[in-house]
Design a protein around this motif. Structure first.
Motif, PDB file in Angstrom:
ATOM      1  N   SER A 154     -34.678  89.916 -34.489  1.00  0.00           N
ATOM      2  CA  SER A 154     -34.354  88.505 -34.714  1.00  0.00           C
ATOM      3  C   SER A 154     -32.861  88.230 -34.515  1.00  0.00           C
ATOM      4  CB  SER A 154     -34.791  88.094 -36.122  1.00  0.00           C
ATOM      5  OG  SER A 154     -34.128  88.917 -37.075  1.00  0.00           O
ATOM      6  N   LEU A 155     -32.175  89.174 -33.895  1.00  0.00           N
ATOM      7  CA  LEU A 155     -30.757  88.934 -33.594  1.00  0.00           C
ATOM      8  C   LEU A 155     -30.626  87.698 -32.720  1.00  0.00           C
ATOM      9  CD1 LEU A 155     -29.209  92.410 -32.658  1.00  0.00           C
ATOM     10  CD2 LEU A 155     -28.512  90.941 -34.564  1.00  0.00           C
ATOM     11  N   ARG A 156     -29.638  86.875 -33.060  1.00  0.00           N
ATOM     12  CA  ARG A 156     -29.391  85.679 -32.254  1.00  0.00           C
ATOM     13  C   ARG A 156     -28.300  85.990 -31.222  1.00  0.00           C
ATOM     14  NH1 ARG A 156     -28.876  82.119 -37.735  1.00  0.00           N
ATOM     15  NH2 ARG A 156     -31.088  82.195 -38.312  1.00  0.00           N
ATOM     16  N   PRO A 157     -28.214  85.179 -30.193  1.00  0.00           N
ATOM     17  CA  PRO A 157     -27.174  85.425 -29.189  1.00  0.00           C
ATOM     18  C   PRO A 157     -25.797  85.539 -29.836  1.00  0.00           C
ATOM     19  CG  PRO A 157     -28.663  83.728 -28.424  1.00  0.00           C
ATOM     20  CD  PRO A 157     -29.063  84.044 -29.839  1.00  0.00           C
ATOM     21  N   GLY A 158     -25.078  86.539 -29.429  1.00  0.00           N
ATOM     22  CA  GLY A 158     -23.725  86.708 -29.950  1.00  0.00           C
ATOM     23  C   GLY A 158     -23.658  87.484 -31.254  1.00  0.00           C
ATOM     24  N   GLU A 159     -24.802  87.832 -31.830  1.00  0.00           N
ATOM     25  CA  GLU A 159     -24.774  88.551 -33.104  1.00  0.00           C
ATOM     26  C   GLU A 159     -24.679  90.070 -32.887  1.00  0.00           C
ATOM     27  OE1 GLU A 159     -26.804  85.924 -36.604  1.00  0.00           O
ATOM     28  OE2 GLU A 159     -28.152  87.204 -35.431  1.00  0.00           O
ATOM     29  N   LEU A 160     -24.087  90.725 -33.866  1.00  0.00           N
ATOM     30  CA  LEU A 160     -23.857  92.171 -33.817  1.00  0.00           C
ATOM     31  C   LEU A 160     -24.355  92.787 -35.122  1.00  0.00           C
ATOM     32  CD1 LEU A 160     -22.340  94.590 -32.397  1.00  0.00           C
ATOM     33  CD2 LEU A 160     -20.349  93.933 -33.767  1.00  0.00           C
ATOM     34  N   ILE A 161     -25.035  93.923 -35.012  1.00  0.00           N
ATOM     35  CA  ILE A 161     -25.456  94.641 -36.216  1.00  0.00           C
ATOM     36  C   ILE A 161     -24.239  95.332 -36.812  1.00  0.00           C
ATOM     37  CG2 ILE A 161     -26.997  96.411 -37.148  1.00  0.00           C
ATOM     38  CD1 ILE A 161     -28.604  96.039 -34.447  1.00  0.00           C
ATOM     39  N   VAL A 162     -23.992  95.124 -38.080  1.00  0.00           N
ATOM     40  CA  VAL A 162     -22.802  95.687 -38.717  1.00  0.00           C
ATOM     41  C   VAL A 162     -23.152  96.901 -39.573  1.00  0.00           C
ATOM     42  CG1 VAL A 162     -20.921  95.236 -40.335  1.00  0.00           C
ATOM     43  CG2 VAL A 162     -21.632  93.467 -38.722  1.00  0.00           C
ATOM     44  N   ALA A 163     -24.202  96.782 -40.365  1.00  0.00           N
ATOM     45  CA  ALA A 163     -24.511  97.858 -41.305  1.00  0.00           C
ATOM     46  C   ALA A 163     -25.918  97.672 -41.857  1.00  0.00           C
ATOM     47  CB  ALA A 163     -23.513  97.852 -42.467  1.00  0.00           C
ATOM     48  N   ALA A 164     -26.378  98.718 -42.524  1.00  0.00           N
ATOM     49  CA  ALA A 164     -27.588  98.611 -43.341  1.00  0.00           C
ATOM     50  C   ALA A 164     -27.211  99.023 -44.756  1.00  0.00           C
ATOM     51  CB  ALA A 164     -28.687  99.508 -42.787  1.00  0.00           C
ATOM     52  N   GLU A 165     -27.675  98.239 -45.715  1.00  0.00           N
ATOM     53  CA  GLU A 165     -27.434  98.565 -47.119  1.00  0.00           C
ATOM     54  C   GLU A 165     -28.754  99.025 -47.734  1.00  0.00           C
ATOM     55  OE1 GLU A 165     -23.837  95.338 -47.800  1.00  0.00           O
ATOM     56  OE2 GLU A 165     -25.302  95.701 -49.399  1.00  0.00           O
ATOM     57  N   LEU A 166     -28.717 100.211 -48.340  1.00  0.00           N
ATOM     58  CA  LEU A 166     -29.957 100.844 -48.803  1.00  0.00           C
ATOM     59  C   LEU A 166     -29.934 101.012 -50.317  1.00  0.00           C
ATOM     60  CD1 LEU A 166     -29.815 103.905 -46.355  1.00  0.00           C
ATOM     61  CD2 LEU A 166     -30.594 101.595 -45.850  1.00  0.00           C
ATOM     62  N   ASP A 167     -31.126 100.982 -50.906  1.00  0.00           N
ATOM     63  CA  ASP A 167     -31.268 101.379 -52.302  1.00  0.00           C
ATOM     64  C   ASP A 167     -30.923 102.856 -52.449  1.00  0.00           C
ATOM     65  OD1 ASP A 167     -32.100  98.941 -53.057  1.00  0.00           O
ATOM     66  OD2 ASP A 167     -34.202  99.500 -53.412  1.00  0.00           O
ATOM     67  N   ARG A 168     -30.520 103.204 -53.659  1.00  0.00           N
ATOM     68  CA  ARG A 168     -30.336 104.631 -53.942  1.00  0.00           C
ATOM     69  C   ARG A 168     -31.126 104.965 -55.203  1.00  0.00           C
ATOM     70  NH1 ARG A 168     -24.903 107.994 -55.538  1.00  0.00           N
ATOM     71  NH2 ARG A 168     -25.837 110.039 -55.212  1.00  0.00           N
ATOM     72  N   PRO A 169     -32.442 105.006 -55.077  1.00  0.00           N
ATOM     73  CA  PRO A 169     -33.280 105.183 -56.267  1.00  0.00           C
ATOM     74  C   PRO A 169     -33.207 106.614 -56.801  1.00  0.00           C
ATOM     75  CG  PRO A 169     -34.632 105.221 -54.314  1.00  0.00           C
ATOM     76  CD  PRO A 169     -33.237 104.908 -53.857  1.00  0.00           C
ATOM     77  N   ARG A 170     -33.563 106.759 -58.070  1.00  0.00           N
ATOM     78  CA  ARG A 170     -33.646 108.088 -58.686  1.00  0.00           C
ATOM     79  C   ARG A 170     -35.050 108.614 -58.405  1.00  0.00           C
ATOM     80  NH1 ARG A 170     -34.998 109.903 -63.792  1.00  0.00           N
ATOM     81  NH2 ARG A 170     -35.435 107.787 -64.460  1.00  0.00           N
ATOM     82  N   GLY A 171     -35.118 109.637 -57.542  1.00  0.00           N
ATOM     83  CA  GLY A 171     -36.424 110.182 -57.183  1.00  0.00           C
ATOM     84  C   GLY A 171     -36.380 110.826 -55.812  1.00  0.00           C
TER      85      GLY A 171
END
Lengths: 288, 789
Positions: A154-171
């Motif tokens: 779903s990236l729009r024109p001119g958009e750039l992927i910067v990062a992914a933020e992930l959960d850090r669950p205990r398990g």
């Protein structure tokens, strides 16, 4: 011939993309260069982001992991990220050969958005938020909203992927993948499973068995009620087997030159059963 | 990119050979010589038998070796091929206007531009240089383009408008004989009927089975490439990676319509072959473009294109019925073998002969009825690949032997032993084996090797699924499989595949000239070893392999070059040695029988006299030029009987595999082998052949398959055509070199390149069957075959 802008900062990358919104973003090149070499793509404009320092950053906090789009598979395996997001490291290890893992990036895996993208089930199971930036500013979305079809985002024109933020669950976290040989393979079926002992949930996502990266949500809910969260008893074979069947129901695989729908559905069930047993072995799990 | 000049080969002196030995059928006299096959004159430290390193080994590892794709010339053009997207179509028209109008394009050539013979082929010229009104497989060349940049050439090729009228492809070889002919030569390349012994005989125990082998690719690392340079007299010079320079020249000249002498080929750096470079690919196209444009033209296939640029291993469907007596002795073997030859003949008629001749395995079989069919279809053409027909039938006969052992409740190794062929026994073709053939010893050495010590491992890379982390040790079952296979060495059925070599010794330095194509097998090392041993010199120069300087060496295939070109080099060196010794003997007034060449000296055996070879050979030196022929063979008769083959070699493999039956994944834990080698001439190179050949068999057993869908190739890339990695291929334990020198072979050495590929696939399949108790009648065995089997 293509014109190529080599960006050396996030600002430069954004500026270049604002100037050429239809430009193709080149990170490690492990997907794009293959397509160019095969003549499948001939981008007129390319923005190279391998030298954008902001994209290479990653950080680990108590309950959150941020992985920059330019972080390589090798870095996922060899830095503190490997302890903070073990399934991501496990998935990264299954990608290609060492030279490919040195070049390929998380952002590239997201941007290609193949159902067989190895990190994608991990991102889904870790409730990743994908951070993108573009002419309209920053946007954040879940993987479901980012990957909208086979190799479609779903990236729009001119958009750039910067990062992914992930959960850090205990398990415990598990990534398992099947290919036509024992290393350096495109996935025939893959699965990520994450146990969250605080939320008392199990999250499971599938690769290469659907147009997107499905979460096995019904199976997740069903199994969460059957886990001994308090005493840590091992999950029973019967529960693990039924969990596998329920996970397989979330797959909608196809026949292609890599495998058959029947095998993929079967394999996903086996992988889910095994992943659950590993995550909930006797006394195991919550300290992992 | 910097333009560099073409590496020009050193000039080689070829004038006035002092002696020409040769002509037909002198194998025994020349090769064994006075010393006899058992005697290695003087291995020295770098001679025959020594562990000499490859001269091209380090440069290849360091990336400094120039492959045929690295060639450059001033002002050269890039060629590109337009290929058919259809498995079967009529071409109604071709418009090259848009392509020719592209800036930078120098030529666009079609079938009409072929000045000589329109078709080429190794055995039957039935394959169009460029498609003429009809395409018969996906990837068939339709047009070639030359332009000043590879992308321009590619885009110009895409701009060619071809008006195709697709027709239903014929893709089932079993339907081919009765289907409408798809080629003027018909749909049957060859049908063979081997009828041997009492065909009414029956056994107490009968087992039957149907087996299949998929289409394997040779998957060499260096895609097809070459450089053609026009000369001033209408001729052309071609630098090319190939397996046989002279047969390329013959076909190129015929299609160009010029004399063979006007086509001069030089071997360029070859990145593997395995049979895939026996047929022409871009050779004629390059020469056509160079002659048409008057400029040097280079072509390099992409990896994907390479899958369409060469023939593959024939897929096979095989039906077998074995009869044995109650003790397990074979009574009769019945078989029907169908090979899919694809669209053009290539070597199909020889491959089906091999498949049929060796269909019963290296066993004593009193009666046999074997029917072999190689048929034409609209699938990709199939031809030579390591093992050449024997690989497919080995999977068949070894599957049957295991089935028979089970029916007899007998140990599978014991069953093979009691039936093993030996020297003096008769093949199903009626041919009596006159050379060495220690099948039983090979079986015993391999099967009797100590059981592998496989310590338990928590490392998932040691388990099925490998880096995919799919499998724990508790998810696996272990199986052991055993197989033995064999094939012929050299060409068969009356073919005189001689080799030529020249040797010159001047100033104490030997120069050897031979057109043998070094495709990785190690001839460049061996030729020098032979010259050192025969001439007692250390410094040996191997001249470039070229058509202009020497006669044919025959093909680098059929496990034949160590014997044939090795034999030619040995004979040439001995002829030079004899001249030198004769002259010295005359000078010293002694008999030449009392003189030897050793350590750069001419020495009398009585120790009384010696002279420096460099002095004796100062100036013009000595030179000899020989042709070396193997013993003649004969065609098979209408019953498939005849002395069709020169010599035979066998190998056995024992494989231990861990299998994850739920997921259908396999991790081979141990491969042990023994091989009938005649004599080892270079131990490291022998190990390399055995490891590589075994790995290629592992690939066929578990993963390597070109997947076809109505004639379309679905996996033309190394992404989806997978070959074994280090997690799929364990170290190979060589239990024994079984060394029984072959009487007529130079130094007693048999070719060793193919046998490892023949039995390894069958042994892997047997191990997986042993682990799973599944019938698994087809290789490659894919995960679904096990998990859903």
């Amino acid at each position: 011939m293509s014109d190529v802008v080599v960006a050396r900062s996030l600002d430069e990358a954004q500026e270049a993309l604002a100037h050429q919104p239809d430009a193709t973003v080149l990170a490690g090149g492990t997907d794009l260069m293959v397509e160019i070499n095969r003549g499948l793509r001939r981008p007129r404009h390319v923005v190279g982001v391998a030298q954008v320092p902001e994209l290479h950053r990653w950080s680990v906090a108590d309950n959150r992991v941020v992985v920059g789009a330019g972080v390589t598979y090798t870095e996922m395996m060899t830095t503190a990220l490997a302890d903070a997001a073990p399934a991501l490291a496990q998935a990264a290890r299954t990608v290609g050969s060492p030279p490919i893992r040195n070049a390929g990036t998380l952002g590239g895996n997201l941007g290609t958005a193949s159902p067989a993208g190895d990190t994608l089930p991990v991102l889904a199971a870790l409730n990743a938020e994908i951070v993108v930036t573009g002419p309209d500013g920053e946007r954040r979305m879940g993987l479901d909203d980012f990957v909208v079809g086979v190799k479609q985002t779903s990236l729009r024109p001119g958009e750039l992927i910067v990062a992914a933020e992930l959960d850090r669950p205990r398990g415990r976290q598990e990534f398992l993948k099947i290919g036509p040989r024992n290393a350096m393979v495109i996935s025939m079926a893959g699965l990520a499973l994450v146990a969250d002992h605080d939320a008392r949930t199990v999250r499971c996502a599938l690769g290469a068995v659907a147009a997107g990266i499905p979460r096995a949500r019904d199976a997740e809910v069903w199994v969460a009620e059957r886990i001994d969260w308090d005493d840590g008893a091992a999950v029973s074979d019967a529960v693990a087997d039924e969990f596998g069947q329920r996970v397989a129901a979330a797959a909608s695989p196809i026949d292609d030159h890599r495998s058959t729908a029947a095998y993929r559905r079967h394999a996903v069930a086996v992988l889910a059963t095994r992943a659950l047993k590993r995550a909930f072995a006797q006394g195991g799990g919550d300290d992992a | 990119m910097t333009a560099e000049p073409v590496v020009t080969p050193e000039p080689v002196v070829t004038t006035a050979p002092a002696v020409t030995t040769g002509a037909a059928n002198t194998a025994a006299g020349i090769s064994a010589g006075a010393a006899g096959a058992d005697t290695i004159v003087d291995a020295g430290t770098r001679g025959v038998g020594a562990d000499v390193g490859r001269p091209d080994g380090v440069p290849k590892v360091q990336g400094r070796f120039a492959f045929s794709s690295d060639l450059w010339a001033d002002d050269f053009l890039w060629g590109h091929t337009l290929r058919s997207p259809h498995a079967s179509a009529r071409i109604l028209g071709i418009d090259i206007g848009p392509a020719l109008a592209t800036a930078g394009v120098h030529a666009v050539l079609l079938a009409d531009d072929v000045p000589g013979r329109l078709n080429y082929g190794l055995e039957h010229p039935d394959q169009p240089v460029l498609a003429d009104g009809q395409v018969r497989y996906v990837g068939e060349p339709v047009a070639v383009v030359a332009a000043d940049h590879p992308d321009v050439a590619r885009r110009a090729a895409e701009a060619i408008v071809v008006d195709y009228e697709p027709t239903d492809p014929l893709t089932d070889p079993e339907a081919a004989p009765t289907a409408e002919p798809i080629h003027p030569n018909g749909n049957v390349f060859r049908e063979i009927n081997i009828r041997h012994g009492d065909l009414d005989a029956t056994g107490e125990v009968v087992v039957e089975g149907t087996y299949e082998v998929g289409m394997q690719d040779q998957a060499f690392m260096g895609p097809e490439s070459g450089l053609a340079l026009p000369d001033d007299d209408g001729g052309v010079e071609l630098f090319i990676s190939t397996q046989w320079l002279h047969v390329d020249r013959e076909q190129i000249a015929a299609c160009l319509g010029i004399d063979e002498e006007q086509v001069r080929l030089t071997l360029a750096g070859v990145g593997g072959a395995f049979g895939a470079r026996e047929d022409l690919s871009l050779q004629i196209h390059l020469c056509l473009l160079a002659l048409h444009t008057g400029k040097p033209v280079k072509m390099v296939y992409s990896r994907d294109e390479s899958f369409f640029g060469h023939v593959h291993r024939h897929p096979a469907k095989m039906w077998y019925r074995h009869h044995a007596d109650g003790d397990g002795r074979l009574v009769k073997v019945e078989a029907r073998i169908v090979l899919d030859g694809g669209a053009y003949a290539s070597t199909s008629s020889a491959v089906i002969a091999n498949a049929s001749c060796f269909a019963a395995g290296p066993y004593k079989v009193p009666a046999a009825h074997i029917v072999g069919l190689a048929a034409r279809t609209n699938n990709p053409p199939c031809g030579a690949m390591r093992g050449f027909g024997a690989v497919q039938t080995c999977f068949g006969h070894e599957s049957q032997m295991d089935k028979l052992a089970a029916a007899l409740n007998m140990d599978p190794v014991e069953l093979r032993l009691i039936n093993a062929l030996d020297s003096g026994d008769r093949l199903v073709t009626g041919q009596v084996i006159t050379g060495t053939f220690p099948v039983a010893e090979v079986i015993l050495q391999c099967a009797g090797a100590p059981a592998p010590d496989i310590p338990p491992s928590d490392d998932r890379r040691d388990l099925p699924g490998g880096s995919g982390r799919t499998t724990d040790a508790a998810d696996t079952v272990r199986g052991t499989g055993f197989a033995v296979g064999f094939k012929n060495l050299m060409f068969s059925e009356g073919y005189d595949d001689y080799s030529s070599a020249a040797c010159r010794v001047a100033d104490g330095v030997a120069t050897v000239t031979c057109a043998c194509a070094e495709v990785g097998q190690g001839f460049v090392t061996l030729a020098q070893q032979i010259a050192r041993t025969e001439l007692g010199v250390d410094e040996v120069i191997l001249a470039p392999a070229q058509t202009a300087t020497i006669g044919s060496a025959g093909s680098s295939s059929a496990s034949r070059q160590t014997w044939m070109s090795g034999g030619a080099v040995q004979a040439a060196c001995r002829a030079v040695r004899d001249q030198i010794l004769a002259d010295v003997a005359a000078d010293w007034g002694v008999s030449p029988d009392g003189l030897v060449l050793r350590d750069g000296l001419v020495v009398s055996l009585d120790g009384q006299q010696e002279a420096l070879l460099a002095q004796i050979t100062a100036g013009a030196g000595y030179e000899a030029d020989v042709e070396y022929h193997h013993a003649p063979t004969e065609a098979l008769d209408e019953n498939g009987q005849g002395n069709a083959h020169v010599s035979f070699a066998c190998a056995a493999h024992r494989v231990v595999a861990d299998v994850d039956p739920d997921l259908g994944l396999v991790r081979i834990r141990d491969i042990t082998t023994a091989q009938d080698v005649g004599r080892i001439l270079n131990p490291t190179q022998a190990v390399g052949q055995i490891e590589g050949g075994t790995a290629q068999g592992v690939g066929l057993a578990l993963m390597e398959e070109i997947i076809l869908d109505n004639g379309q190739v679905r996996n033309a890339s190394f992404t989806d055509y997978v070959i074994p990695t280090t997690l799929d291929m364990p170290d190979v334990t060589i239990a024994a070199w079984v060394e029984h020198p072959e009487p007529n072979a130079p130094y007693g050495a048999k070719g060793i390149g193919e046998p490892p590929t023949i039995s390894s696939s069958a042994a892997v399949a047997a191990a997986v069957r042993d682990a799973t108790n599944l019938p698994l009648p087809k290789i490659p065995i894919h995960p679904a075959d096990i998990a859903l089997g």
